[in-house]
Each structure stands twice: as structure tokens, then as C-alpha cells.
Scaffold this motif. Structure first.
Motif, PDB file in Angstrom:
ATOM      1  N   UNK A 336     -20.536  -5.294 -61.871  1.00 26.27           N
ATOM      2  CA  UNK A 336     -19.450  -6.232 -61.612  1.00 26.27           C
ATOM      3  C   UNK A 336     -18.761  -5.906 -60.294  1.00 26.27           C
ATOM      4  N   UNK A 337     -18.136  -6.948 -59.711  1.00 28.00           N
ATOM      5  CA  UNK A 337     -17.308  -6.751 -58.523  1.00 28.00           C
ATOM      6  C   UNK A 337     -15.878  -7.139 -58.873  1.00 28.00           C
ATOM      7  N   UNK A 338     -14.961  -6.182 -58.714  1.00 28.83           N
ATOM      8  CA  UNK A 338     -13.543  -6.403 -59.015  1.00 28.83           C
ATOM      9  C   UNK A 338     -12.755  -6.455 -57.703  1.00 28.83           C
ATOM     10  N   UNK A 339     -11.787  -7.370 -57.641  1.00 29.32           N
ATOM     11  CA  UNK A 339     -10.977  -7.520 -56.435  1.00 29.32           C
ATOM     12  C   UNK A 339      -9.534  -7.782 -56.818  1.00 29.32           C
ATOM     13  N   UNK A 340      -8.627  -7.634 -55.852  1.00 33.29           N
ATOM     14  CA  UNK A 340      -7.244  -8.065 -56.093  1.00 33.29           C
ATOM     15  C   UNK A 340      -6.699  -8.672 -54.806  1.00 33.29           C
ATOM     16  N   UNK A 341      -5.828  -9.664 -54.974  1.00 36.46           N
ATOM     17  CA  UNK A 341      -5.326 -10.436 -53.833  1.00 36.46           C
ATOM     18  C   UNK A 341      -3.858 -10.763 -54.077  1.00 36.46           C
ATOM     19  N   UNK A 342      -3.001 -10.308 -53.190  1.00 35.30           N
ATOM     20  CA  UNK A 342      -1.548 -10.517 -53.352  1.00 35.30           C
ATOM     21  C   UNK A 342      -1.056 -11.638 -52.447  1.00 35.30           C
ATOM     22  N   UNK A 343       0.028 -12.255 -52.874  1.00 36.40           N
ATOM     23  CA  UNK A 343       0.717 -13.308 -52.104  1.00 36.40           C
ATOM     24  C   UNK A 343       2.196 -12.937 -52.050  1.00 36.40           C
ATOM     25  N   UNK A 344       2.856 -13.220 -50.903  1.00 41.35           N
ATOM     26  CA  UNK A 344       4.291 -12.891 -50.817  1.00 41.35           C
ATOM     27  C   UNK A 344       5.146 -14.152 -50.708  1.00 41.35           C
ATOM     28  N   UNK A 345       6.466 -13.955 -50.658  1.00 39.97           N
ATOM     29  CA  UNK A 345       7.416 -15.068 -50.715  1.00 39.97           C
ATOM     30  C   UNK A 345       7.360 -15.970 -49.484  1.00 39.97           C
ATOM     31  N   UNK A 346       6.674 -15.511 -48.421  1.00 36.60           N
ATOM     32  CA  UNK A 346       6.504 -16.387 -47.261  1.00 36.60           C
ATOM     33  C   UNK A 346       5.281 -17.290 -47.442  1.00 36.60           C
ATOM     34  N   UNK A 347       4.536 -17.081 -48.535  1.00 32.58           N
ATOM     35  CA  UNK A 347       3.309 -17.851 -48.769  1.00 32.58           C
ATOM     36  C   UNK A 347       2.076 -17.179 -48.195  1.00 32.58           C
ATOM     37  N   UNK A 348       2.259 -16.041 -47.508  1.00 38.43           N
ATOM     38  CA  UNK A 348       1.106 -15.328 -46.938  1.00 38.43           C
ATOM     39  C   UNK A 348       0.288 -14.702 -48.057  1.00 38.43           C
ATOM     40  N   UNK A 349      -1.032 -14.718 -47.870  1.00 40.04           N
ATOM     41  CA  UNK A 349      -1.908 -14.104 -48.865  1.00 40.04           C
ATOM     42  C   UNK A 349      -3.006 -13.329 -48.137  1.00 40.04           C
ATOM     43  N   UNK A 350      -3.742 -12.518 -48.872  1.00 37.07           N
ATOM     44  CA  UNK A 350      -4.759 -11.676 -48.246  1.00 37.07           C
ATOM     45  C   UNK A 350      -6.033 -12.469 -47.978  1.00 37.07           C
ATOM     46  N   UNK A 351      -6.661 -12.256 -46.815  1.00 37.85           N
ATOM     47  CA  UNK A 351      -7.916 -12.949 -46.531  1.00 37.85           C
ATOM     48  C   UNK A 351      -9.082 -12.296 -47.284  1.00 37.85           C
ATOM     49  N   UNK A 352     -10.099 -13.099 -47.590  1.00 43.41           N
ATOM     50  CA  UNK A 352     -11.302 -12.564 -48.238  1.00 43.41           C
ATOM     51  C   UNK A 352     -12.216 -11.915 -47.207  1.00 43.41           C
ATOM     52  N   UNK A 353     -12.179 -12.408 -45.982  1.00 36.08           N
ATOM     53  CA  UNK A 353     -12.987 -11.831 -44.908  1.00 36.08           C
ATOM     54  C   UNK A 353     -12.108 -11.054 -43.945  1.00 36.08           C
TER      55      UNK A 353
END
Lengths: 377, 377
Positions: A336-353
Motif C-alpha cells: 500500500x501507499x499511504x499519504x497525507x495532505x494538509x490545507x490551511x486557513x488561506x486555502x493553501x494545500x500541499x502539492x502532489x508533485x
């Protein structure tokens, strides 16, 4: 025989001499001996330490540009001068009599994630663990600037450490500036204590700056002087290093606040050499931390083989400290491949690439953890 | 929802399962991603910390084979059993009521210097800084073995930590043995304190073994059980890893005591990326530390461009802790190579060239520091 002070060599460095050169460029080649030596000197936070809200010394990441200075606290002084009404010269005893605050802060190296970029910018080759969270105690910078009296034409505040060396052909003491509005924030602290103990040598003993929300380069260690200036600071670490550039000729934009990011405690047990993870089938609590210098973390999603599920978020300890997240998962046999991705109050989120840039800064690409689930042998 | 204990994954590992494989072989190729990941996880001691007799947490080297366990001291117990008259189960409160000793010990990773070998054995790629000296406080092992009553046919004592993972295809808890005569030495300690503070997580909290004079692999961290055995222990870390071998098929000989070694504080100031050193002309005090697990350090010579001069040796803090050495030098303009070479009371001295072996262990080759002496720009 006359006693030879070795320190004369260390103090021989004068700030900002020589013609600055751009940082080393990116490469598709293998890791160099220089990068390995940097990796041996500087250390990151083993990901299992994400279990802890507070990172102790030795687990918290450390980046030292030059050497760790060996400072005698008895003779050490902090100078505050420049565009102020009254210059100040303060010893540690005086600083400890001033009002103190304690702030929980997640610090991350701006170069964290650099070695995962393609092509790879040649510098400290962080993988993904250049981070840590501590409680920093000391005098609010704004209080001391108030005592000195900042003049109306003040633009920036320049912080200089005792650590000296050569970078990009420039002999220098490590120095960085903050815009005056950031320097006057209530949570910017001149810290003499980390997690309730004395500041360790590698974290800036006897005094360091801590700028919550900014990448670590702003939090100058082994602080010796604070100078209020009326023009933009052009020191090497401000004008050449720590800039988002497309290429060596691009003037770029300065690195400041930490981009939103999350990391996961790799579940199961590791292989010593490959760090591949093995789990037994059944329920497992996935967990990690998420942080951002842009605003509060508002959400974390966990990716399981590409399907994203919302994680449970715990209350943040405050300010710019990370928030714990959890997600229960039932591990089924297989890879399996596990990942995590956060978003902040400015709407910014982490890129997949990757978000590549010339110096390899601010790489907040989503972490991927590969696990094998199998019955115990 | 039922609470999911993530720890069930960690405790799923059972000792010594699977067919053991030899450690990864040597390579002439570039550093691999696995080696870089190990270098990012484990940390060495920046050489400027050789100025300090005592190495604080975060500067002292750390090698963790698997993950750092997160142990609850309230439920933690130490089991002592096997070939003893009385098995013991001791909590931390009981251990702290027993008589305590404090010993200054220089610990070095057996793999220190590995990345400098040609061809390079693939494992944790230490450069040369995998070392540190601390004061360890705890209960003498001999006292507890006396309390348990060692049976006459006892041969070795096996120490098992809480850290589990996979190495060489074997799922295991980290475990090592000591010959009974070494286990009964007066200075072998079950330490719950480092430099007067609580044991940090990465150094084995809440309890670790410290075996003065032996390479670090003997000083088992996160100690959970002590078993007196009547036959030779054949665990992976004893019978496969940590052996001086000529090749993969060589049974080899076990690694035990630290080979004589010295290191120097690189003088002058560094270049950030290359770590090249620059000095101003004039007098400089060369200094460093020297240690040996074989016997007392009896001499250190300093090589200046190939000419060897005797250094001044300071008194050792005791036991197997390093001794400071100094040599005043007048730096003349130009490029120079500085070295140091220690000798111990057994007559052993450091080799100028590499002492290669299959796993890259015990490399005590003389350090070379290249410096450029030039007037300040």
C-alpha cells in the motif's frame, strides 16, 4: 609560553566581504561528498518523533551554516543599535530580569525536502524530516525594541549571530533581517530557554531569535547584535541565499513563511537499511502532525492507495505549532501507499508533485509511505 | 469507536525469525537513497564539539537500528532471568533505590569512518564524527546480577531492547550479549541518566546499558530484558552484524573494544558547502581529543604537512573517556594538511591508510584536515 587564544581565528571573520556567488546549481548526478558531510553534520527529526507534541533536543532538527560557536555566557552581550533612540548593551542577567513569554513553535528548515527534487539542488540534502516543535522562553523582541525606541524611519531589523564562515565566496557572520512589522509582532521572542531547559549549544546558546511561522533561517542563533536599519538589508543570507528562484540569474523572491505541510509516523516496523515498512494485518492508527506559517491548519486528508479520507484533527497547542491528526485504518494484506495532505486557513494545500526551484526551498510535496502488510513470519 | 492501539504493530515483532542474510556488500558506486535516508535519521557529533569534555544530547552521536520506541515509564519493567538463582522484575522506582554510580564514557559507533572506505560498505554512511562522551548514571550491572545470583555455568549475558524491526531478512528486537566476565566489570552501568538529566528518548529512555571501552553496539538502549545464558548467543546483531570480515562468506571475528583514535577540531572558519577551512596567518592552538577501548591513551602526535610533533596531553576524566590534546602552531600562508594520531598503552596506534573490512567497522584511520592560510580579504 604565551597562551594562544584559538578564538582569534573565529573572530577574524568580518561581515560581508568578497563578491557574492549564486548558490551551487542543481544536478542530476549522485550525492557528492560535500552533501554527505553536510548531512553528517546537520540532523533531522526521525519521523517517529511526530508522536510527540514537543520535540526534545537531539530529535529537533538542526542546521548550522558554519560552526557551532562556543560562547562564554559571562562575557557575552547583546547589542541593540542603529535607528533607535537609545542603544542598549545587555548581558544575560539583565535579559532574564525582563518580562518573559513562552511560545510553542514548529520550526522547519526552508530546504527541507530538497534531496527529493529532480534535478537536485546541491546543498544540505534534507529528505523530509527537517522539522521540530519546541516551547521557547525569553524576552519579547517588541519589548526590547520598545525600550530602545525605534525611530520612525525604521524599515527592517538585522539580527547577527556569532557564527562565521564563508558562503558563496563571501566571508560573513550569519545575519538575517525582518521587516519592522514582523519584528514588532507579540510572539517573536529572544529565547534563552528551550522546552524549559537551557538553550542547547546547537540551538543558539546563550540567546537566539525565534520567529514563529517563518522558516528556520529567520530564527538567528547565537545572537550578538540587533540593528534597526532604514534601508533593505543586503547581506548574503538575505539577498542571495533563501530566495525562490527559477534559475541562477533570476533575482527571485525572498523565502519567508512556512508553507502548509503534514507528515505521518510511518506505521509498522522498519527494515534497517531500506526503511521499508512492514505491518501485520488488522487495525492501525495512522497519525502525524500538520503545520503552516500561512494560517491555521484547517484540514488533513489521508491518502490510502490514492483514495483520500479526512483525518481527525486535534486542537493546536497554540500559535504556529503543529496539530496532531489521526485516522484509523484496517490494514489488508498486500502493498500500500499511504499519504497525507494538509490545507490551511488561506486555502493553501500541499502539492502532489514537486514545486521545484533553483535553491530547493519550500518543498512541501505530499509524503508517500510505502508499506507491506503481511502476517508475522 | 474502539480505541486502536498503534503499539500492537510494534509489539508484533518476535525475536529472530527468518533466515539471516549477510549485510549489504561494498560498492564503488555513488551514495544510495537508502544511505542518505540513514544519514538523515542518525546523527554524528559536529567536530567543533570536540572542544567540550562532555557532549550534550543533540551533539552526541546517535545510531538507531530501527525506530526510537516511545516507552511509558510507568508500565515499563526490566526482567532479569535465565541462568540465575532468582528472576527479578524491576520497575524504575525500584532501580532508583539501588546504589548508583556515574561513569564518564566515550562511545563511538563501530561503523564510524565507513563512508571513507574504498570500496564503501553500504550501511549508515558515517564520515568520521560518530562519537561522543557523556556521564552516565545508574545501577552497576554487577550489583543486579549479584542480586539475581548468577549460576556457575553462566557464559554470556543477553540484553534486549524494545526496538524492533527487520535487518538482513530477520525480524528481531535489537539484542546483544556480553561475555560474563565483561558483564561483571565494576564500570558497566544500567543508566537512567545522561549528563545529570533524564535519558533522552534517542539515547534509550528509560534505561540503557553502557559498556565503557566497547563500541556503541554493545550499549543496548531501551533495555527490557537481561538474560543470563549458558551457550553463546547467536542473535543477528551478534552472529551476523558487527563482525570483522574479509568477505561475505568469512565467519569473521566479533567487534568488541574501541580501537585507538584521535580527532581534531578543524581550525579556522568553514566554507558552508565544501567545509574547506580558512585561517589567518599567525599562532593557532590545535586541539582535539583521543580515546581507546584497549587501554589508556599514552600519546598523540600532530602531523603538519607530514611532520609529526608530540601534542600536550591533558589528564583523562577517568575510565574510558577521551583525553584532550593541544599543540600550538604558527600558521604560515599557503595550503596545509593537518593530522593527528593517537597511541594507547597496548602500543596500538592509528593507521595512516584504511583498514578495510566487509562491513566497514573499526575504521580508525588518521583524520586529515586541509586548511588554507591567507590574510583576511
Amino acid at each position: 609560553m604565551t597562551e594562544i587564544k584559538e578564538d582569534r581565528q573565529e573572530t577574524a571573520a568580518t561581515p560581508a566581504t568578497g563578491a557574492p556567488q549564486a548558490p551551487a546549481g542543481p544536478t542530476d548526478g549522485p550525492l557528492t561528498a560535500a552533501e554527505l558531510q553536510l548531512s553528517a553534520r546537520n540532523h533531522s527529526m526521525p519521523l517517529e518523533a511526530l508522536r510527540r507534541e514537543v520535540t526534545p533536543p537531539g530529535l529537533h532538527y538542526v542546521l548550522t551554516h558554519f560552526d557551532i560557536p562556543d560562547i562564554d555566557p559571562a562575557s557575552w552581550h547583546l547589542l541593540i543599535g542603529g535607528a533607535v533612540e537609545r542603544s542598549l548593551e545587555l548581558g544575560m542577567a539583565a535579559l532574564r530580569r525582563d518580562p518573559a513569554i513562552t511560545v510553542p513553535v514548529t520550526l522547519e528548515c526552508a530546504g527541507n525536502g530538497r534531496s527529493l527534487l529532480t534535478p537536485r539542488p546541491v546543498s544540505q540534502p534534507w529528505v523530509m524530516e527537517g522539522v521540530g516543535t519546541a516551547y521557547w522562553t525569553g524576552v519579547p523582541l517588541a519589548y526590547l525594541l520598545g525600550k530602545a525606541g525605534v525611530l520612525p524611519n525604521a524599515r527592517e531589523v538585522v539580527f547577527s549571530g556569532a557564527d562565521s564562515g564563508i558562503q558563496g565566496g563571501v566571508t560573513q557572520r550569519y545575519a538575517r533581517s525582518l521587516p519592522i512589522r514582523e519584528a514588532l509582532r507579540a510572539d517573536v521572542v529572544l529565547a534563552y530557554s528551550m522546552n524549559g531547559g537551557d538553550l542547547p549549544p546547537q540551538h543558539g546558546y546563550p540567546l537566539r531569535l525565534v520567529v514563529p511561522g517563518w522558516y528556520g533561517m529567520a530564527s538567528v542563533k547565537w545572537l550578538e547584535s540587533i540593528e534597526v536599519v532604514t534601508t533593505a538589508f543586503t547581506g548574503y543570507q538575505q539577498a542571495v541565499a533563501y530566495r525562490y528562484q527559477d534559475n541562477a540569474d533570476d533575482a527571485g523572491t525572498p523565502v519567508s513563511r512556512i508553507r502548509v505541510r503534514s507528515l505521518m509516523v510511518p506505521p509498522g516496523i522498519p527494515d534497517f537499511l531500506t526503511r521499508n515498512r512492514t505491518l501485520v494485518p488488522g487495525p492501525v492508527l495512522l497519525q502525524g502532525r500538520a503545520w503552516s506559517g500561512g494560517g491555521a491548519v484547517t484540514g488533513v486528508e489521508v491518502g490510502i492507495d490514492g483514495t483520500w479520507l479526512p483525518a481527525q484533527l486535534e486542537k493546536a497547542p497554540g500559535g504556529f505549532a503543529w496539530r496532531r491528526w489521526t485516522l484509523p485504518w484496517v490494514a489488508e494484506p498486500g502493498d500500500h501507499v499511504l499519504s497525507c495532505r494538509a490545507t490551511d486557513s488561506t486555502g493553501a494545500t500541499q502539492p502532489l508533485g514537486q514545486n521545484w526551484n533553483y535553491q530547493g526551498l519550500g518543498n512541501n510535496m505530499v509524503q508517500q509511505v510505502r508499506v507491506t502488510v503481511s502476517a508475522p513470519s
